[in-house]
Design a protein around this motif. Structure first.
Motif, PDB file in Angstrom:
ATOM      1  N   PHE A  45      -4.479   4.028   5.331  1.00 34.28           N
ATOM      2  CA  PHE A  45      -5.709   3.881   6.118  1.00 34.28           C
ATOM      3  C   PHE A  45      -6.550   2.760   5.512  1.00 34.28           C
ATOM      4  O   PHE A  45      -6.851   2.781   4.315  1.00 34.28           O
ATOM      5  CB  PHE A  45      -6.518   5.185   6.097  1.00 34.28           C
ATOM      6  N   ASP A  46      -6.957   1.822   6.334  1.00 35.51           N
ATOM      7  CA  ASP A  46      -7.799   0.712   5.891  1.00 35.51           C
ATOM      8  C   ASP A  46      -9.238   0.890   6.375  1.00 35.51           C
ATOM      9  O   ASP A  46      -9.500   1.615   7.342  1.00 35.51           O
ATOM     10  CB  ASP A  46      -7.285  -0.622   6.465  1.00 35.51           C
ATOM     11  N   ASP A  47     -10.147   0.182   5.728  1.00 34.29           N
ATOM     12  CA  ASP A  47     -11.526  -0.083   6.182  1.00 34.29           C
ATOM     13  C   ASP A  47     -12.561   0.980   5.815  1.00 34.29           C
ATOM     14  O   ASP A  47     -13.730   0.796   6.096  1.00 34.29           O
ATOM     15  CB  ASP A  47     -11.610  -0.325   7.701  1.00 34.29           C
ATOM     16  N   GLY A  48     -12.159   2.104   5.239  1.00 34.20           N
ATOM     17  CA  GLY A  48     -13.126   3.138   4.922  1.00 34.20           C
ATOM     18  C   GLY A  48     -13.752   2.934   3.553  1.00 34.20           C
ATOM     19  O   GLY A  48     -13.525   1.908   2.920  1.00 34.20           O
ATOM     20  N   VAL A  96      -7.406  -1.278  -2.962  1.00 29.15           N
ATOM     21  CA  VAL A  96      -8.477  -2.258  -2.726  1.00 29.15           C
ATOM     22  C   VAL A  96      -8.222  -3.013  -1.423  1.00 29.15           C
ATOM     23  O   VAL A  96      -7.119  -3.515  -1.185  1.00 29.15           O
ATOM     24  CB  VAL A  96      -8.539  -3.273  -3.889  1.00 29.15           C
ATOM     25  N   HIS A  97      -9.258  -3.086  -0.581  1.00 29.21           N
ATOM     26  CA  HIS A  97      -9.201  -3.864   0.665  1.00 29.21           C
ATOM     27  C   HIS A  97     -10.295  -4.934   0.643  1.00 29.21           C
ATOM     28  O   HIS A  97     -10.691  -5.448   1.676  1.00 29.21           O
ATOM     29  CB  HIS A  97      -9.395  -2.909   1.849  1.00 29.21           C
ATOM     30  N   GLY A  98     -10.790  -5.223  -0.593  1.00 31.10           N
ATOM     31  CA  GLY A  98     -11.835  -6.228  -0.775  1.00 31.10           C
ATOM     32  C   GLY A  98     -13.207  -5.592  -0.910  1.00 31.10           C
ATOM     33  O   GLY A  98     -13.385  -4.413  -0.596  1.00 31.10           O
ATOM     34  N   ARG A 100     -16.018  -7.346   0.429  1.00 32.12           N
ATOM     35  CA  ARG A 100     -16.447  -7.636   1.807  1.00 32.12           C
ATOM     36  C   ARG A 100     -15.206  -7.787   2.674  1.00 32.12           C
ATOM     37  O   ARG A 100     -14.183  -8.288   2.223  1.00 32.12           O
ATOM     38  CB  ARG A 100     -17.276  -8.921   1.851  1.00 32.12           C
ATOM     39  N   HIS A 101     -15.317  -7.368   3.936  1.00 36.68           N
ATOM     40  CA  HIS A 101     -14.157  -7.390   4.837  1.00 36.68           C
ATOM     41  C   HIS A 101     -14.147  -8.710   5.610  1.00 36.68           C
ATOM     42  O   HIS A 101     -14.461  -8.759   6.793  1.00 36.68           O
ATOM     43  CB  HIS A 101     -14.232  -6.201   5.796  1.00 36.68           C
ATOM     44  N   THR A 102     -13.813  -9.774   4.882  1.00 36.95           N
ATOM     45  CA  THR A 102     -13.738 -11.079   5.530  1.00 36.95           C
ATOM     46  C   THR A 102     -12.427 -11.751   5.141  1.00 36.95           C
ATOM     47  O   THR A 102     -11.798 -11.383   4.150  1.00 36.95           O
ATOM     48  CB  THR A 102     -14.915 -11.986   5.101  1.00 36.95           C
ATOM     49  N   PRO A 136      -5.114  -7.218   1.927  1.00 40.48           N
ATOM     50  CA  PRO A 136      -6.235  -8.071   2.319  1.00 40.48           C
ATOM     51  C   PRO A 136      -6.762  -7.716   3.716  1.00 40.48           C
ATOM     52  O   PRO A 136      -6.022  -7.180   4.540  1.00 40.48           O
ATOM     53  CB  PRO A 136      -5.618  -9.468   2.341  1.00 40.48           C
ATOM     54  N   PRO A 137      -8.055  -8.037   3.958  1.00 44.34           N
ATOM     55  CA  PRO A 137      -8.576  -7.879   5.319  1.00 44.34           C
ATOM     56  C   PRO A 137      -7.696  -8.620   6.320  1.00 44.34           C
ATOM     57  O   PRO A 137      -7.260  -9.747   6.058  1.00 44.34           O
ATOM     58  CB  PRO A 137      -9.973  -8.517   5.232  1.00 44.34           C
ATOM     59  N   TYR A 138      -7.417  -7.997   7.429  1.00 47.10           N
ATOM     60  CA  TYR A 138      -6.604  -8.556   8.525  1.00 47.10           C
ATOM     61  C   TYR A 138      -5.156  -8.840   8.100  1.00 47.10           C
ATOM     62  O   TYR A 138      -4.406  -9.460   8.835  1.00 47.10           O
ATOM     63  CB  TYR A 138      -7.254  -9.817   9.111  1.00 47.10           C
ATOM     64  N   GLY A 139      -4.782  -8.413   6.900  1.00 49.38           N
ATOM     65  CA  GLY A 139      -3.406  -8.637   6.448  1.00 49.38           C
ATOM     66  C   GLY A 139      -3.110 -10.083   6.121  1.00 49.38           C
ATOM     67  O   GLY A 139      -1.950 -10.458   5.972  1.00 49.38           O
ATOM     68  N   LEU A 191      -2.987   2.423   9.590  1.00 50.59           N
ATOM     69  CA  LEU A 191      -3.970   3.074  10.461  1.00 50.59           C
ATOM     70  C   LEU A 191      -5.364   2.774   9.902  1.00 50.59           C
ATOM     71  O   LEU A 191      -5.486   2.166   8.834  1.00 50.59           O
ATOM     72  CB  LEU A 191      -3.724   4.589  10.498  1.00 50.59           C
ATOM     73  N   HIS A 192      -6.386   3.208  10.599  1.00 52.05           N
ATOM     74  CA  HIS A 192      -7.770   2.969  10.165  1.00 52.05           C
ATOM     75  C   HIS A 192      -8.580   4.252  10.322  1.00 52.05           C
ATOM     76  O   HIS A 192      -8.574   4.848  11.407  1.00 52.05           O
ATOM     77  CB  HIS A 192      -8.407   1.853  10.999  1.00 52.05           C
ATOM     78  N   ASP A 193      -9.277   4.646   9.258  1.00 50.88           N
ATOM     79  CA  ASP A 193     -10.123   5.838   9.344  1.00 50.88           C
ATOM     80  C   ASP A 193     -11.580   5.457   9.567  1.00 50.88           C
ATOM     81  O   ASP A 193     -12.470   6.284   9.388  1.00 50.88           O
ATOM     82  CB  ASP A 193      -9.980   6.702   8.080  1.00 50.88           C
TER      83      ASP A 193
HETATM   84 ZN   LIG Z   1      -9.324  -4.011   7.411  1.00 44.77          ZN
END
Ligand SMILES: [Zn+2]
Length: 231
Positions: A45-48, A96-98, A100-102, A136-139, A191-193
């Motif tokens: 799960f990404d972005d949470g 870690v997904h960063g 900031r999500h950029t 990374p954000p957006y892969g 997936l994204h939560d």
């Molecule tokens: Zn993301």
């Protein structure tokens, strides 16, 4: 060749998740893993964390006694540190997904290092665990970012299956069907939560699809593993 791929991405990626269809080509160019090196299926799960999406997903995972990996965003962990702690205390892996999500493409090595270090510190402080995996954000990777990830001792990982659960016009059955198509040994499911960086309330569709995704993963006979459990 690599410059061509990066150029195409630079053009496409500013439209956010729309860049995702070119990710496999980029992953191949940079030799970033998309699958697990060993047995098992990994649900990620990404972005949470997200105040509603994360608890909803955690409850479904607990009901299924399933383990997952959450690629957290530092700025979201700062807003909800207790939720990040809850993910880890439930036995899931945090990555870690960063901070900031950029996109990474136009960030200097110094800016990348600051972002990664800040994300790592925030996640470690909230969860009591030093993250060891990175997405990374957006892969979308850049060369300097991948070098840095490896220098930090993190494992970079993309995905081999996705639900495309970030788009507005999709349904839980469609998400589950896409995420589990030909699912098998070594697959990594994206997936994204959270809906912080995607269509509003997208996490609701993800949560509704999750029981079917977990059932399909279980039906493969492969164990559900966190990323670091597979080596
Ligand atoms: Zn993301």
């Amino acid at each position: 060749m690599r410059a061509d791929v990066a150029g195409a991405l630079a053009a496409a990626a500013w439209f956010g998740p729309a860049a995702a269809p070119v990710v496999p080509a980029v992953a191949a160019a940079f030799r970033v893993p998309r699958r697990l090196p060993g047995p098992g299926v990994a649900i990620t799960f990404d972005d949470g964390p997200h105040p509603q999406g994360t608890p909803a997903v955690l409850e479904i995972l607990a009901d299924a006694n399933a383990r997952a990996t959450f690629f957290l965003v530092g700025e979201q962990v700062e807003r909800a540190p207790a939720l990040a702690a809850e993910i880890a205390s439930a036995g899931h892996e945090v990555g870690v997904h960063g901070y900031r999500h950029t996109l990474l493409l136009r960030r200097s090595p110094r800016a990348l290092h600051e972002d990664f270090a800040r994300a790592c510190d925030v996640i470690a402080a909230a969860t009591g665990t030093a993250p060891r995996v990175y997405r990374p954000p957006y892969g979308v990777f850049s060369g300097p970012a991948l070098l840095l990830v490896r220098r930090l001792g993190w494992r970079p990982l993309l995905w081999s299956r996705w639900g495309k659960d970030w788009v507005a016009r999709t349904t839980p059955p469609a998400i589950a069907a896409r995420a589990t198509r030909d699912l098998g040994r070594g697959d990594v499911v994206l997936l994204h939560d959270a809906d912080h960086y995607s269509s509003v309330d997208s996490w609701r569709r993800t949560a509704a699809a999750l029981p079917d995704i977990l059932a399909a993963a279980s039906a493969t006979g492969e164990p559900l593993v966190s990323v670091s459990q597979s080596r």
